[in-house]
Design an enzyme around this catalytic site. Structure first.
Site, PDB file in Angstrom:
ATOM      1  N   SER A 154       0.869  -1.193   0.000  1.00  0.00           N
ATOM      2  CA  SER A 154       0.000   0.000   0.000  1.00  0.00           C
ATOM      3  C   SER A 154       0.895   1.228   0.000  1.00  0.00           C
ATOM      4  O   SER A 154       2.046   1.164   0.469  1.00  0.00           O
ATOM      5  CB  SER A 154      -0.874   0.003   1.252  1.00  0.00           C
ATOM      6  OG  SER A 154      -1.423   1.289   1.475  1.00  0.00           O
ATOM      7  N   TYR A 167      -1.732  -0.561  10.474  1.00  0.00           N
ATOM      8  CA  TYR A 167      -1.922  -1.008   9.083  1.00  0.00           C
ATOM      9  C   TYR A 167      -0.698  -0.639   8.245  1.00  0.00           C
ATOM     10  O   TYR A 167      -0.148  -1.476   7.515  1.00  0.00           O
ATOM     11  CB  TYR A 167      -3.178  -0.367   8.494  1.00  0.00           C
ATOM     12  CG  TYR A 167      -3.395  -0.688   7.023  1.00  0.00           C
ATOM     13  CD1 TYR A 167      -3.816  -1.949   6.619  1.00  0.00           C
ATOM     14  CD2 TYR A 167      -3.167   0.277   6.028  1.00  0.00           C
ATOM     15  CE1 TYR A 167      -4.010  -2.248   5.271  1.00  0.00           C
ATOM     16  CE2 TYR A 167      -3.360  -0.008   4.694  1.00  0.00           C
ATOM     17  CZ  TYR A 167      -3.790  -1.273   4.312  1.00  0.00           C
ATOM     18  OH  TYR A 167      -3.982  -1.571   2.983  1.00  0.00           O
TER      19      TYR A 167
HETATM   20  P1  NDP Z   1     -11.400  -6.523   0.084  1.00  0.00           P
HETATM   21  O1  NDP Z   1     -11.865  -6.356   1.484  1.00  0.00           O
HETATM   22  O2  NDP Z   1     -12.373  -6.381  -1.015  1.00  0.00           O
HETATM   23  O3  NDP Z   1     -10.621  -7.904  -0.083  1.00  0.00           O
HETATM   24  C1  NDP Z   1      -9.949  -8.554   0.968  1.00  0.00           C
HETATM   25  C2  NDP Z   1      -9.878 -10.035   0.631  1.00  0.00           C
HETATM   26  O4  NDP Z   1      -9.121 -10.707   1.639  1.00  0.00           O
HETATM   27  C3  NDP Z   1     -11.246 -10.690   0.564  1.00  0.00           C
HETATM   28  O5  NDP Z   1     -11.302 -11.530  -0.549  1.00  0.00           O
HETATM   29  C4  NDP Z   1     -11.300 -11.509   1.835  1.00  0.00           C
HETATM   30  O6  NDP Z   1     -12.116 -12.655   1.607  1.00  0.00           O
HETATM   31  C5  NDP Z   1      -9.842 -11.898   1.994  1.00  0.00           C
HETATM   32  N1  NDP Z   1      -9.522 -12.313   3.349  1.00  0.00           N
HETATM   33  C6  NDP Z   1      -9.753 -11.619   4.483  1.00  0.00           C
HETATM   34  N2  NDP Z   1      -9.371 -12.339   5.545  1.00  0.00           N
HETATM   35  C7  NDP Z   1      -8.898 -13.517   5.065  1.00  0.00           C
HETATM   36  C8  NDP Z   1      -8.366 -14.675   5.672  1.00  0.00           C
HETATM   37  N3  NDP Z   1      -8.206 -14.771   7.001  1.00  0.00           N
HETATM   38  N4  NDP Z   1      -8.008 -15.711   4.885  1.00  0.00           N
HETATM   39  C9  NDP Z   1      -8.149 -15.621   3.551  1.00  0.00           C
HETATM   40  N5  NDP Z   1      -8.626 -14.543   2.918  1.00  0.00           N
HETATM   41  C10 NDP Z   1      -9.000 -13.499   3.672  1.00  0.00           C
HETATM   42  O7  NDP Z   1     -10.248  -5.417  -0.085  1.00  0.00           O
HETATM   43  P2  NDP Z   1      -9.197  -5.098  -1.256  1.00  0.00           P
HETATM   44  O8  NDP Z   1      -9.461  -5.880  -2.469  1.00  0.00           O
HETATM   45  O9  NDP Z   1      -9.105  -3.638  -1.339  1.00  0.00           O
HETATM   46  O10 NDP Z   1      -7.855  -5.598  -0.548  1.00  0.00           O
HETATM   47  C11 NDP Z   1      -6.892  -6.396  -1.177  1.00  0.00           C
HETATM   48  C12 NDP Z   1      -5.513  -5.937  -0.720  1.00  0.00           C
HETATM   49  O11 NDP Z   1      -5.270  -4.616  -1.208  1.00  0.00           O
HETATM   50  C13 NDP Z   1      -5.317  -5.862   0.801  1.00  0.00           C
HETATM   51  O12 NDP Z   1      -4.064  -6.405   1.127  1.00  0.00           O
HETATM   52  C14 NDP Z   1      -5.323  -4.366   1.078  1.00  0.00           C
HETATM   53  O13 NDP Z   1      -4.607  -4.033   2.229  1.00  0.00           O
HETATM   54  C15 NDP Z   1      -4.680  -3.837  -0.189  1.00  0.00           C
HETATM   55  N6  NDP Z   1      -4.900  -2.433  -0.478  1.00  0.00           N
HETATM   56  C16 NDP Z   1      -6.171  -1.968  -0.710  1.00  0.00           C
HETATM   57  C17 NDP Z   1      -6.377  -0.636  -0.957  1.00  0.00           C
HETATM   58  C18 NDP Z   1      -7.748  -0.067  -1.136  1.00  0.00           C
HETATM   59  O14 NDP Z   1      -7.892   1.174  -1.081  1.00  0.00           O
HETATM   60  N7  NDP Z   1      -8.779  -0.891  -1.347  1.00  0.00           N
HETATM   61  C19 NDP Z   1      -5.247   0.319  -1.044  1.00  0.00           C
HETATM   62  C20 NDP Z   1      -3.973  -0.275  -0.822  1.00  0.00           C
HETATM   63  C21 NDP Z   1      -3.801  -1.604  -0.563  1.00  0.00           C
HETATM   64  P3  NDP Z   1     -12.932 -13.475   2.720  1.00  0.00           P
HETATM   65  O15 NDP Z   1     -13.558 -12.470   3.644  1.00  0.00           O
HETATM   66  O16 NDP Z   1     -13.907 -14.242   1.889  1.00  0.00           O
HETATM   67  O17 NDP Z   1     -11.918 -14.349   3.387  1.00  0.00           O
END
Ligand code: NDP
Length: 260
Positions: A154, A167
């Protein structure tokens, strides 16, 4: 379609991609895009129903995908997922290590459960997945000359955001780890990249409970057109489709109107 056209339009044909966090947001869009580029894809997250829908959609569009419901904070479960990828797809040569959570709060609130949740998923979960899949990436790179480990970091790894300290620190870990692993694994033809996005419209923001952070996000959304998950999917596809000699070490992608 000629073989040449096929290679040009589907540059990831023959590759096997693993995408974590694939049930929503960046991971979901990325899984679909990598499949469109020709990769067979294993999609990992906890919500099995969402993964099944994604696999069906990829199949309908002519791709191949396998759903693996897994909590990546469980090292044994991550290793079992790797076993399934080996058995069902022949082993991964592209790992998009992307699952993560963002829970900002002033440090003095002592939101220790949220601190732990972020550390457990963004650091330990990320490491569990690396530990589970690194043998497959190294083997694939030895055989074909290239494999990719792409970690989602990020801009918080570089920039200072009040109340996002825990974070941001987990993401600083991801970027720094990636730079070290790039050097360690490059000699074995495994490319390692860290992607550092600014704000992307996904479910990530829906987990935020801190009032100050919610107001900041709402203000940003009013004034700035956020990135889409598709923008990130195309970025990951670009990184993976580069010639084996080229490794994007670190890539920052910002909404055009987001200052920092
Ligand atoms: P989402 O919340 O849409 O996606 C997060 C994903 O992680 C979901 O598919 C969730 O699925 C999965 N997840 C959460 N906990 C677990 C677990 N214990 N085991 C397996 N899977 C898990 O957010 P984003 O797509 O935005 O996030 C993706 C990445 O991008 C993250 O690392 C985030 O920090 C990073 N990021 C996002 C930004 C933004 O502004 N959106 C900016 C910068 C970085 P499920 O709940 O089904 O397990």
């Amino acid at each position: 379609m000629t073989a040449t056209t096929n290679i040009t339009t589907k540059p990831l044909t023959g590759r096997v991609a693993v995408v974590t966090g694939a049930s929503s947001g960046i991971g979901e869009a990325c899984a679909e895009h990598l499949a469109q580029l020709g990769a067979r894809v294993a999609v990992l997250a906890r919500r099995a129903d969402r993964l099944d829908e994604l696999v069906a959609r990829i199949g309908k569009n002519g791709g191949t995908a396998v759903a693996i419901a897994v909590d990546v904070t469980d090292a044994a479960a991550a290793h079992a997922a790797a076993g399934r990828v080996a058995a069902e797809l022949g082993g991964a040569d592209l790992l998009f290590n992307n699952a993560g959570v963002m829970l900002p709060a002033p440090i003095e609130e002592l939101a220790v459960d949220q601190w732990q949740h972020q550390i457990d998923l963004n650091i330990t979960g990320l490491m569990n997945v690396i530990g589970a899949f690194i043998p497959q990436l190294v083997t694939a790179a030895g055989e074909s000359g290239v494999a990719d480990l792409i970690n989602t970091s990020s801009i918080a790894a570089q920039n200072i955001f009040p109340n996002f300290a825990v974070y941001a620190a987990t993401k600083a870990y991801v970027t720094h780890l990636s730079r070290h692993l790039r050097v360690e694994l490059g000699a074995k033809h495994v490319r390692v990249s860290a992607i550092e996005p600014g704000i992307v419209a996904t479910e990530l923001q829906s987990h935020v409970t801190d009032e100050g952070a919610l107001q900041w996000l709402a203000g940003s959304r009013e004034t700035t057109e956020w990135l889409t998950a598709q923008d990130l999917a195309e970025t990951v596809g670009f990184i993976a489709a580069l010639p084996p000699r080229a490794n994007i070490q670190q890539l920052t992608i910002m909404p055009t109107g987001q200052p920092s």
